[in-house]
Design an enzyme around this catalytic site. Structure first.
Site, short mmCIF file in Angstrom:
data_model
loop_
_atom_site.label_atom_id
_atom_site.label_comp_id
_atom_site.label_asym_id
_atom_site.label_seq_id
_atom_site.Cartn_x
_atom_site.Cartn_y
_atom_site.Cartn_z
N TYR A 145 6.82 15.63 -11.52
CA TYR A 145 7.92 14.77 -10.55
C TYR A 145 8.90 16.29 -9.64
O TYR A 145 8.67 17.40 -10.46
CB TYR A 145 8.81 14.05 -11.15
CG TYR A 145 9.75 14.74 -12.29
CD1 TYR A 145 10.93 15.69 -12.11
CD2 TYR A 145 9.35 14.59 -13.55
CE1 TYR A 145 11.49 16.13 -13.27
CE2 TYR A 145 10.17 15.04 -14.75
CZ TYR A 145 11.18 15.79 -14.51
OH TYR A 145 12.01 16.44 -15.56
N SER A 154 16.60 20.95 -19.18
CA SER A 154 15.51 20.06 -19.68
C SER A 154 14.90 19.16 -18.83
O SER A 154 15.63 18.52 -18.16
CB SER A 154 15.79 19.25 -20.95
OG SER A 154 14.51 18.63 -21.59
N LYS A 155 13.57 19.01 -18.64
CA LYS A 155 12.92 18.43 -17.71
C LYS A 155 12.97 16.89 -18.12
O LYS A 155 12.57 15.94 -17.59
CB LYS A 155 11.27 18.41 -17.47
CG LYS A 155 11.10 19.86 -16.73
CD LYS A 155 9.81 20.48 -16.28
CE LYS A 155 10.00 21.51 -15.34
NZ LYS A 155 8.45 21.88 -14.90
N ARG A 156 13.30 16.79 -19.60
CA ARG A 156 13.24 15.51 -20.25
C ARG A 156 14.45 14.73 -19.80
O ARG A 156 14.45 13.30 -20.08
CB ARG A 156 13.16 15.49 -21.69
CG ARG A 156 11.68 15.84 -21.99
CD ARG A 156 11.68 15.91 -23.70
NE ARG A 156 12.53 16.91 -24.29
CZ ARG A 156 11.97 18.10 -24.48
NH1 ARG A 156 10.98 18.70 -24.36
NH2 ARG A 156 12.84 18.90 -25.23
N LEU A 157 15.77 15.39 -19.30
CA LEU A 157 16.87 14.65 -18.92
C LEU A 157 16.79 14.00 -17.64
O LEU A 157 16.06 14.54 -16.54
CB LEU A 157 17.86 16.02 -18.46
CG LEU A 157 18.34 16.64 -20.07
CD1 LEU A 157 19.46 17.31 -19.68
CD2 LEU A 157 19.11 15.45 -20.99
#
Length: 486
Positions: free
Chosen positions: A20, A257-260
């Site tokens: 993304y 973080s890309k997880r956020l």
């Protein structure tokens, strides 16, 4: 004046379609766009799709869609072919562009074939307390005959850069002059065993062939830039202007973080962050104008942007400030525009409620979609509440006063048939005049009875119009009963 600025300025956004769109990617695209537009140049989109193992089919469309919705229209790129295409690296590979320059470097003695396996001839090296694995240059020692024999036998190979002895320095517009000892640099791979170039090599070749004058990227690439400088020198190409942007961190000063969820541009859009607000906020992640202005349109950003004002310090992604900014953009929307924007989010509320009136309640009170349920938490169900919330010292309302007001106004509301805001508010105003009371003495207990909350979206007039007759009367009668039983 910066070098190359005497010609046409050309910037490029060169994302990899491997996931993304991260806010860091969008910031890079934005700064490239702003530099090009500010300096009357060209903004190029190049798709760097050479990492076939991580390639995601739909990710390329995400790139196109994100740039479009954010208003960052590129001048050249896929679908807008210029003189230096194609603009997908996979298509450029088929033309043999990268292999041509890799072989030129081999002929010059600035690169070499490497036949070692992925893990072969690598040793741990310690630099500044950090241990990393470094190739030991085993294949650099091969004779010309050995190389030709391996190639003739079809042995898999990569092509590696040959880093010379000495030191290498480069100038960055943000971080200044940076110099490294070449002994710290590994002979990086230029062409992989599948024939595809690595990112590090392809972007050098493409930037030169596409006449890119300004390179904008994250500061994590500072450590790789000396290798790029050596390639430019070996190929006798002029280096572009480097503009490395600071890290983006969360509120705890850890790398974002890309997880956020809020690190994804698409997630931000889904949560009601307006493209204009996203662009405005991301522009300020590492850069600031020469005044205190914070709310800026894309046109204003073009006018004010100066990449020399990019900061070295990490930029904090302050979600609270971002929400505030988005709320300001909401407030600047017309009532009609906001309604059209928010209406799909209101479908979960029963059709007995006029969604335009719900929209009006939300317009100045939310900062993103996740606020909707909090602001309208009393709409579907009357909250449990204590009688104490009817008390208000400012308006001199006690529980007894509240009960008296509600009992007296109830018949007026029962006799009304038209619950439009204009009509119902006039009925209440007439009642206030009849009672010779101050507005707050009547409106406070009426609003509390309707919302079941000490503070709520909308005043008494708005809530009467939202709930209409049956629900308004039901809630007022519940309040009267509670106060009578006190």
């Amino acid at each position: 004046m910066d070098k190359k600025c005497d010609g046409v300025v050309r910037t490029r956004f060169a994302p990899s379609p491997t996931g993304y769109m991260h806010v860091g990617n969008l910031r890079t695209a934005l700064y490239c766009y702003l530099i090009a537009k500010k300096l009357k140049g060209t903004f190029v989109l190049r798709i760097e799709d050479t990492d076939r193992n991580r390639y995601i089919q739909d990710a390329e469309q995400v790139i196109f869609d994100t740039l479009k919705v954010c208003g960052l229209d590129y001048d050249e790129g896929p679908g807008k072919e210029g003189d230096v295409g194609p603009y997908r690296q996979s298509e450029r590979v088929k033309q043999g562009i990268y292999m041509k320059y890799a072989k030129q470097l081999i002929e010059q003695g600035d690169a070499y074939y490497c036949f070692c396996g992925h893990e072969e001839h690598h040793a741990d090296t310690c630099e500044d307390g950090e241990v990393f694995t470094k190739y030991d240059r085993h294949c650099l020692k091969l004779s010309k005959e050995e190389v030709e024999k391996n190639l003739a036998e079809g042995k898999p190979f990569v092509i590696r850069q040959k880093v010379p002895e000495g030191k290498t320095s480069f100038v960055d517009a943000v971080y200044g002059t940076i110099e490294v000892d070449n002994s710290e640099l590994e002979d990086m791979i230029l062409i992989k065993s599948d024939g595809y170039p690595t990112y590090n090599f392809a972007n050098i070749v493409d930037d030169h062939l596409m006449n890119i004058t300004h390179i904008v990227r994250g500061c994590e690439y500072l450590s790789s830039t000396p290798k790029y400088t050596l390639l430019y020198k070996a190929l006798k190409w002029e280096e572009p202007i480097y503009i490395h942007c600071p890290h983006i961190t969360d509120e705890e000063h850890k790398k974002l973080s890309k997880r956020l969820g809020h690190s994804s541009v698409n997630n931000l859009l889904k949560n009601g962050f307006l493209p204009e607000a996203i662009i405005n906020f991301i522009a300020l992640l590492g850069w600031s104008p020469d005044n205190e202005q914070e709310i800026m349109s894309l046109v204003e950003l073009i006018e004010k942007f100066d990449y020399h004002r990019i900061n070295k310090s990490s930029a904090v992604f302050d979600l609270k400030k971002f929400k505030w900014m988005n709320g300001e953009y909401y407030k600047a929307m017309s009532a009609d525009s906001f309604y059209n924007f928010i209406c799909p989010q209101l479908q979960k509320y029963p059709s007995i409620y006029d969604r335009r009136e719900l929209s009006d309640l939300l317009h100045d009170r939310i900062e993103c979609f996740e606020d909707i349920d909090t602001v309208l938490d009393f709409i579907n169900d009357l909250p449990q509440y204590s009688n104490e919330i009817f008390e208000n010292q400012k308006f001199k309302v006690t529980q007894e006063v509240a009960l008296d007001i509600l009992q007296k106004i109830l018949p007026k509301l029962e006799s009304a048939d038209n619950y439009s805001k204009e009509n119902i508010s006039q009925i209440v105003k007439d009642f206030i005049a009849e009672q010779n009371a101050k507005n707050g003495v009547v409106l406070w207990p009426l609003r509390v009875a309707l919302s079941g909350k000490m503070s709520s979206a909308g005043g008494a007039y708005e809530l009467l119009a939202v709930f209409k007759k049956d629900e308004s009367l039901r809630r007022i009668k519940i309040a009267i009963q509670k106060l009578e039983n006190n």
